[in-house]
Design a protein around this motif. Structure first.
Motif, PDB file in Angstrom:
ATOM      1  N   GLU A 170       9.963 -30.166 -13.823  1.00 41.53           N
ATOM      2  CA  GLU A 170       8.594 -29.356 -13.304  1.00 41.53           C
ATOM      3  C   GLU A 170       8.412 -28.063 -14.146  1.00 41.53           C
ATOM      4  O   GLU A 170       9.403 -27.128 -14.074  1.00 41.53           O
ATOM      5  N   ILE A 171       7.145 -27.979 -14.850  1.00 40.19           N
ATOM      6  CA  ILE A 171       6.917 -27.052 -15.463  1.00 40.19           C
ATOM      7  C   ILE A 171       5.601 -26.110 -14.889  1.00 40.19           C
ATOM      8  O   ILE A 171       4.504 -26.756 -14.788  1.00 40.19           O
ATOM      9  N   PRO A 172       5.702 -24.771 -14.533  1.00 41.48           N
ATOM     10  CA  PRO A 172       4.776 -24.446 -14.007  1.00 41.48           C
ATOM     11  C   PRO A 172       3.398 -24.327 -15.108  1.00 41.48           C
ATOM     12  O   PRO A 172       3.390 -24.046 -16.161  1.00 41.48           O
ATOM     13  N   VAL A 179       7.704 -35.623 -16.588  1.00 43.34           N
ATOM     14  CA  VAL A 179       7.293 -34.346 -16.600  1.00 43.34           C
ATOM     15  C   VAL A 179       6.216 -34.145 -15.556  1.00 43.34           C
ATOM     16  O   VAL A 179       5.567 -35.126 -15.243  1.00 43.34           O
ATOM     17  N   ALA A 180       6.294 -33.100 -15.033  1.00 43.40           N
ATOM     18  CA  ALA A 180       5.366 -32.792 -13.698  1.00 43.40           C
ATOM     19  C   ALA A 180       4.900 -31.358 -13.867  1.00 43.40           C
ATOM     20  O   ALA A 180       5.550 -30.458 -14.557  1.00 43.40           O
ATOM     21  N   ILE A 181       3.396 -31.101 -13.890  1.00 45.73           N
ATOM     22  CA  ILE A 181       3.081 -29.832 -14.013  1.00 45.73           C
ATOM     23  C   ILE A 181       2.946 -29.371 -12.465  1.00 45.73           C
ATOM     24  O   ILE A 181       2.069 -29.649 -11.767  1.00 45.73           O
ATOM     25  N   SER A 182       3.501 -28.233 -12.022  1.00 46.77           N
ATOM     26  CA  SER A 182       3.604 -27.636 -10.968  1.00 46.77           C
ATOM     27  C   SER A 182       2.657 -26.551 -10.792  1.00 46.77           C
ATOM     28  O   SER A 182       2.294 -25.911 -11.863  1.00 46.77           O
ATOM     29  N   HIS A 183       2.253 -25.955  -9.499  1.00 42.02           N
ATOM     30  CA  HIS A 183       1.356 -25.121  -9.484  1.00 42.02           C
ATOM     31  C   HIS A 183      -0.006 -25.201  -9.968  1.00 42.02           C
ATOM     32  O   HIS A 183      -0.755 -24.193 -10.714  1.00 42.02           O
ATOM     33  N   PHE A 184      -0.587 -26.512 -10.035  1.00 40.35           N
ATOM     34  CA  PHE A 184      -1.877 -26.964 -10.888  1.00 40.35           C
ATOM     35  C   PHE A 184      -2.960 -26.219 -10.310  1.00 40.35           C
ATOM     36  O   PHE A 184      -3.120 -26.551  -8.760  1.00 40.35           O
TER      37      PHE A 184
END
Length: 610
Positions: free
Chosen positions: A491-493, A518-523
């Motif tokens: 998870e990458i902000p 891969v995940a995009i966090s705080h999107f």
């Protein structure tokens, strides 16, 4: 009627101005005619006396009666130029007009000036009569028009076609009313402006003065030199806010801040000239005057005692750390804040919920050495506790998903503040090694858990993403178990992706080549969020909790949430909502076809089996 009065007044002023102007023009011309008549009469008298015979007795008689109102001249004869000059010289002073009788040898009677003015007066009288008659006729016509209009309006009112009270009303009254409304509007705008400014200086949750107000207050005190002896600034930093927001949700985080504010307020009630500020996030500042150093120490002890009691009651490892420093006229704002931050760092090393008085702005070498020893012990011994929070999946997301959190312990098995530990590791050069220790711990723990069949989210720090040596090490570690890679989701902000797109894209390429996700966090924080979906092509996108917490009441948040979910599905990306705290939010998200729900409502963080 008011309109009629105004019309009559204005017309009267105009008519009066016309009459005065005409009078001045006519009588100025008449005065010129009188003067010309005088000159002509004098010339005639002089010409007559030049050839007439006059006695000396007549001359003496004229001299005798020089100043009388009426002068009767009979038999005056002039036999020389002297008599003529004499008569001409006295003529203007007598203000009289003389005419020559039928007998050219004598000057008799008076010349009446009324004969000269008869023409102008008759012209002025005629003009005045015409103006007055025209003025009266105009007033009568205007009155007639008003009456006709009034009668027509009355008939319309009686027929019901026009309301009895006109919308505009009287013009003068309307203008006065509008002026009053404008003044009231200006006054209300000024009051609203003042309220907005005052609210801008208050924290919306705790209603304490905020950082901007603190900066203005301290700078004003320093510039004015209005600082008493033993004035001190106490800095309180909450240590649980980030964890509470991540695990329990924003509502519990707000409650934590309010509780911390109440602790500070009650503990400082006896402090002289006390002022409390909500500085930022979980940071508070208390300003006060203390007569002695012992009084300051006593206050800090009571404050930390109340904080420790709250930690025990809430079952927290730590609630807050406290640092204090003295304020003097020779200092400045930058030095003050440097001392406070250094004091906070020192307080975190002493004990949980402890306090420190920072006397100067020099870095405490002993504190850095102590933190270095703690970090080295954590890295060497692997004193890390892992917790995971399950994400509830829907019908569109078949694979289960849990996010992993880490906590650190010292040699005495006491928990360390997670955020402070990362900050000190970065400051002392242990960041990359600490990140490697955490990843190594996760890779060893996942196969031993009861739920090893699900995907596990791993948070990567910004320093690790930008380090090429860390990427090489991570690729080598993941190659040891490619089957495990299929269960990992890094998870990458979003803000890190926006700031370092090229480095993050390179990191994602390596992870995908190994089979990781891969995940995009705080999107949803930035304006270029949707561009990231196309460039990074993540497997998951996690909607920021700020969007989710207002989804039930804010129309804009609803639209943004639906848009993110729709765009993600079009790009074959699974959408997960962060920070779901109540059933209404959950029902709305399910209606929008969300793929996963994460938050305190569906699951608390639980320890992973070591």
């Amino acid at each position: 009627m008011r309109e009629l009065k105004i019309f009559i007044s204005i017309s009267t002023l105009i008519v009066t101005a016309l009459i005065v102007a005409f009078f001045l023009v006519v009588f100025s011309n008449a005065s010129e005619d009188v003067q010309r008549e005088k000159d002509n009469t004098l010339v005639q008298i002089a010409a007559h006396l030049r050839h007439a015979e006059a006695s000396q007795q007549m001359t003496e008689t004229l001299l005798k009666h020089y100043n009388l109102e009426d002068i009767d001249i009979n038999g005056f004869q002039a036999n020389s130029d002297t008599s003529t000059h004499w008569l001409i010289s006295i003529f203007p002073r007598t203000n009289r007009k003389f005419v020559i009788s039928e007998n050219s040898n004598y000057v008799v009677g008076h010349l009446n000036t009324a004969r000269i003015l008869d023409g102008p007066i008759s012209i002025f009288t005629s003009f005045l009569a015409v103006v007055l008659i025209s003025w009266l006729l105009l007033i009568l016509v205007y009155i007639r028009i008003l009456r006709s209009t009034h009668d027509s309006l009355e008939s319309l009112i009686q027929s019901g076609l026009v309301p009895k009270h006109p919308v505009l009303g009287n013009i003068g009254e309307l203008l006065t009313q509008q002026q009053q409304e404008v003044k009231q509007t200006q006054q209300s705008l000024e009051e609203e402006k003042l309220n907005i400014y005052q609210n801008s200086l208050l924290h919306p949750l705790t209603r304490l003065r905020n950082k901007l107000s603190f900066n203005d207050y301290i700078n004003e005190r320093l510039n004015d030199g209005d600082i008493k002896n033993h004035s001190a600034v106490v800095f309180i930093r909450g240590t649980q806010l980030a964890k509470i927001n991540e695990t329990l949700g924003g509502e519990h985080g707000d409650r934590y801040l309010v509780d911390l504010k109440q602790i500070i307020d009650s503990s400082s009630s006896r402090v002289s000239k006390r002022l409390i500020f909500h500085f930022n996030g979980a940071e508070f500042v208390c300003f006060g005057e203390f007569k002695t150093e012992q009084q300051l120490s006593l206050f800090l002890s009571e404050l930390c005692s109340a904080i420790q009691h709250y930690s025990s009651k809430q079952n927290y490892d730590s609630t807050a750390v406290v640092a204090a420093t003295h304020l003097d006229n020779k200092g400045n704002y930058v030095d003050l804040m440097r001392r406070l931050y250094l004091g906070i760092a020192s307080a975190q090393l002493t004990n949980l919920d402890g306090w420190v008085i920072q006397e100067d702005d020099q870095v405490n070498v002993d504190d850095d050495q102590q933190w270095g020893q703690i970090l080295k012990q954590v890295i060497d011994a692997g004193n890390i506790t892992l917790e995971s929070q399950a994400i509830q999946t829907t019908a569109t997301m078949s694979q289960r998903y849990s996010e992993i959190y880490c906590r650190f312990k010292d040699a005495q098995d006491n928990y360390l503040p997670t955020q402070t530990t990362f900050v000190m590791a970065q400051r002392l050069g242990f960041a990359e090694n600490l990140e490697k220790t955490v990843i190594r711990k996760i890779l060893k723990t996942i196969p031993k858990t009861q739920h090893s069949d699900r995907h596990f989210g791993i948070n990567i720090s910004e320093d690790a993403l930008l380090s090429k040596s860390f990427l090489i090490w991570l690729e080598r570690e993941l190659n040891l178990d490619l089957g495990l890679c299929k269960k990992l989701v890094f998870e990458i902000p979003e803000h890190v992706l926006l700031a370092h797109q090229n480095a993050c894209l390179r990191f994602c390429i390596v992870l995908r080549r190994l089979g990781c996700r891969v995940a995009i966090s705080h999107f949803g924080e930035g304006f270029d969020s949707f561009k990231l979906l196309e460039e990074i092509k993540p497997n998951y996108v996690k909607l920021h909790r700020k969007i989710i917490e207002n989804i039930a009441t804010d129309v804009a948040s609803k639209h943004i949430c639906r848009l993110v979910i729709d765009v993600a599905h079009q790009l074959n990306v699974l959408a997960i909502a962060e920070g779901v705290e109540d059933r209404e939010q959950r029902q709305l998200l399910e209606r929008y076809h969300i793929d996963g729900i994460q938050g305190y409502l569906v699951g608390k963080p639980q320890s992973m089996i070591a």
